[in-house]
Design a protein around this motif. Sequence first.
Motif, PDB file in Angstrom:
ATOM      1  N   LEU A   1      12.426 -49.251  37.833  1.00 12.52           N
ATOM      2  CA  LEU A   1      12.598 -50.696  37.794  1.00 12.52           C
ATOM      3  C   LEU A   1      12.595 -51.221  36.362  1.00 12.52           C
ATOM      4  O   LEU A   1      13.325 -52.159  36.032  1.00 12.52           O
ATOM      5  N   ASP A   2      11.795 -50.604  35.528  1.00 12.73           N
ATOM      6  CA  ASP A   2      11.764 -50.957  34.111  1.00 12.73           C
ATOM      7  C   ASP A   2      13.152 -50.762  33.490  1.00 12.73           C
ATOM      8  O   ASP A   2      13.668 -51.630  32.781  1.00 12.73           O
ATOM      9  N   PHE A   3      13.768 -49.632  33.800  1.00 10.02           N
ATOM     10  CA  PHE A   3      15.092 -49.326  33.257  1.00 10.02           C
ATOM     11  C   PHE A   3      16.135 -50.323  33.774  1.00 10.02           C
ATOM     12  O   PHE A   3      16.920 -50.885  32.993  1.00 10.02           O
TER      13      PHE A   3
ATOM     14  N   ILE B   1      27.520 -50.897  28.045  1.00 10.13           N
ATOM     15  CA  ILE B   1      26.486 -50.516  29.015  1.00 10.13           C
ATOM     16  C   ILE B   1      26.259 -49.005  28.971  1.00 10.13           C
ATOM     17  O   ILE B   1      25.118 -48.524  29.022  1.00 10.13           O
ATOM     18  N   PHE B   2      27.345 -48.239  28.859  1.00  9.44           N
ATOM     19  CA  PHE B   2      27.217 -46.783  28.763  1.00  9.44           C
ATOM     20  C   PHE B   2      26.433 -46.388  27.511  1.00  9.44           C
ATOM     21  O   PHE B   2      25.538 -45.535  27.572  1.00  9.44           O
ATOM     22  N   VAL B   3      26.784 -46.989  26.386  1.00 10.39           N
ATOM     23  CA  VAL B   3      26.121 -46.646  25.122  1.00 10.39           C
ATOM     24  C   VAL B   3      24.632 -46.967  25.208  1.00 10.39           C
ATOM     25  O   VAL B   3      23.770 -46.151  24.819  1.00 10.39           O
ATOM     26  N   TRP B   4      24.302 -48.135  25.704  1.00  7.33           N
ATOM     27  CA  TRP B   4      22.896 -48.540  25.848  1.00  7.33           C
ATOM     28  C   TRP B   4      22.138 -47.561  26.742  1.00  7.33           C
ATOM     29  O   TRP B   4      21.030 -47.129  26.420  1.00  7.33           O
ATOM     30  N   SER B   5      22.740 -47.213  27.873  1.00  8.01           N
ATOM     31  CA  SER B   5      22.074 -46.342  28.849  1.00  8.01           C
ATOM     32  C   SER B   5      21.863 -44.945  28.291  1.00  8.01           C
ATOM     33  O   SER B   5      20.802 -44.331  28.508  1.00  8.01           O
TER      34      SER B   5
ATOM     35  N   LEU C   1      20.525 -39.324  26.128  1.00  6.83           N
ATOM     36  CA  LEU C   1      21.717 -38.524  26.385  1.00  6.83           C
ATOM     37  C   LEU C   1      22.676 -38.663  25.203  1.00  6.83           C
ATOM     38  O   LEU C   1      22.757 -39.734  24.591  1.00  6.83           O
ATOM     39  N   PRO C   2      23.400 -37.607  24.864  1.00  2.80           N
ATOM     40  CA  PRO C   2      24.333 -37.695  23.735  1.00  2.80           C
ATOM     41  C   PRO C   2      25.397 -38.766  23.953  1.00  2.80           C
ATOM     42  O   PRO C   2      25.836 -39.010  25.086  1.00  2.80           O
ATOM     43  N   TYR C   3      25.806 -39.381  22.861  1.00  2.36           N
ATOM     44  CA  TYR C   3      26.885 -40.375  22.910  1.00  2.36           C
ATOM     45  C   TYR C   3      28.134 -39.727  23.514  1.00  2.36           C
ATOM     46  O   TYR C   3      28.510 -38.613  23.148  1.00  2.36           O
TER      47      TYR C   3
END
Length: 528
Positions: free
Chosen positions: A35-37, A224-228, A234-236
């Motif tokens: 939930l934090d994420f 959103i992908f970069v932030w996650s 996880l690698p860019y």
Amino acid sequence: MIYKKPDYSLSQISVTDSPLHLGEAFEKLFTKNALDFVAQLIITFEDRIDQLHWGRLKRKVDIHLNGTLPHFSDRTPSWKIATLPGRLQNRRIDLGDVSPANTTHLTKALNANVQGVQVDFDDGHCPTWNNQIVGLYNVYQAVRGELYNVPKLDKLPILMFRPRAWNMTDHNVTIRGKKAPAPLVDFGLLMYHNAKIVYEHNCGPYFYLSKVENSVEAKLWNDIFVWSQRRLNLPYGTIKACVLIENILSAFEMDEILYELRDHSLGLNCGIWDYAASIICKLGHNPKFLLPDRNKYVNVDKHFLKQYMLLVIKTCHARGAPATCGMSALLNENSTVVEQVKLAKKKEIEMGADGFLVYDDTLVPYLNELWNKCCKHPNQTNKQIDVNISESDLLEIPSGGVTLTGLKHNVEVAILFIYNWLIGNGHFIYKGCVEDSATAEISRLQVWQWITHQVLIQDTVQIVDKAFIEQLTTDFLKNQNNNLMEQAANLFVEIVTMRYAPDYITTYLNDHIIFQQLHSKSALKAKL
């Protein structure tokens, strides 16, 4: 890129608790850290999501008030998408409309000889709270090798997660008192629980992104992908996503959409019924864009759809990206159907497509054989498409009229979709085909457009109007003995006789009080 940690607390997150028999799944999914994420993800991007919706409204107003039509922009200089991982080099066959809440169907799909399975929380899925929990938990188990009768992750087809699209709100999750954007609830929970595991097994996380309307929305997903990835260490570039070009506006920004996602791109996909429906939705108030009977006059051989598919392939291949075509909805009932599907898919292969989707897994052996005969390589991305496609090519509506048979079919499909949605099903089988929100959209929008423009049915003196549609629904209900089916028929008439058609039938139904009441009886509110 530096991210500022949002100012929030878990007390600001409210999640609808699950019925008791789903308690174990609920506890595993909705942990404090998960939930934090999700909360941080939504709070970080909620202003841009609001801008997205206002931008869509602004574009719609511009089209209606100023008659502004979509147009191409100048292409950016030469570039390619990032190199794809090995398993994504072959994108020949995915199984589509696989709702993860249907455990039997999901299990069968994960045992099929295909490259990928579209784990669909969108078009083929109805997002009741029960379905969401079951679907997310089935994925959780499958990724960990805990789902009964499903092989270990290394032996599975690639899980292609398809979260709900931006048009959907999750009525069971609130952040700071506001209902949460459904795609980020799905994406956040799928990423938090599964991303590291699928990454360690070199098979993800990979996504389908639906109902993207322009490159600004593609950039939002990229951010959103970069932030996650940063949040989960996880690698860019780990996340890869295939964008469904199923909207007439996005068709004019394919290159820009690929560019914004270039480090996370898995190419583009065609979806003809959603695409055709979007022409009505965006431009259908103008009689110039009156779409004829889809069953008789609208198919991939028609100029506007063929050019659209060629443009998807051309754009993708110019950027080193795979281009995939839509889903075969036919069921394998006899050899005639098999040959019909093979013929349609052979056309797509010959056009240069790198893959496509199919619903019925029993068709897979025939299509694998077709691929082996037609293409000696895992993909056709080196095949460059030498065609010049103009703006007018994409907007050339085929000639034709409205048949009574086609009108009745649209009425039946739309009513049955609404009925199935009300009972918690996102797709259903009818007359040898699988029907989902894509076919429901084109069905109800065609009826709305024909009523709006008072179209005459071919070979008759009958105009398509509210009274005639009510007569057709009454006739259809004679063979049904079901109060909920009658409610579905009433909702259908309500939708197709509105002055302004709702943008998405799923949004309309998801937010409707009837649906809310049907699926809130066993839910308890809990503060987390």
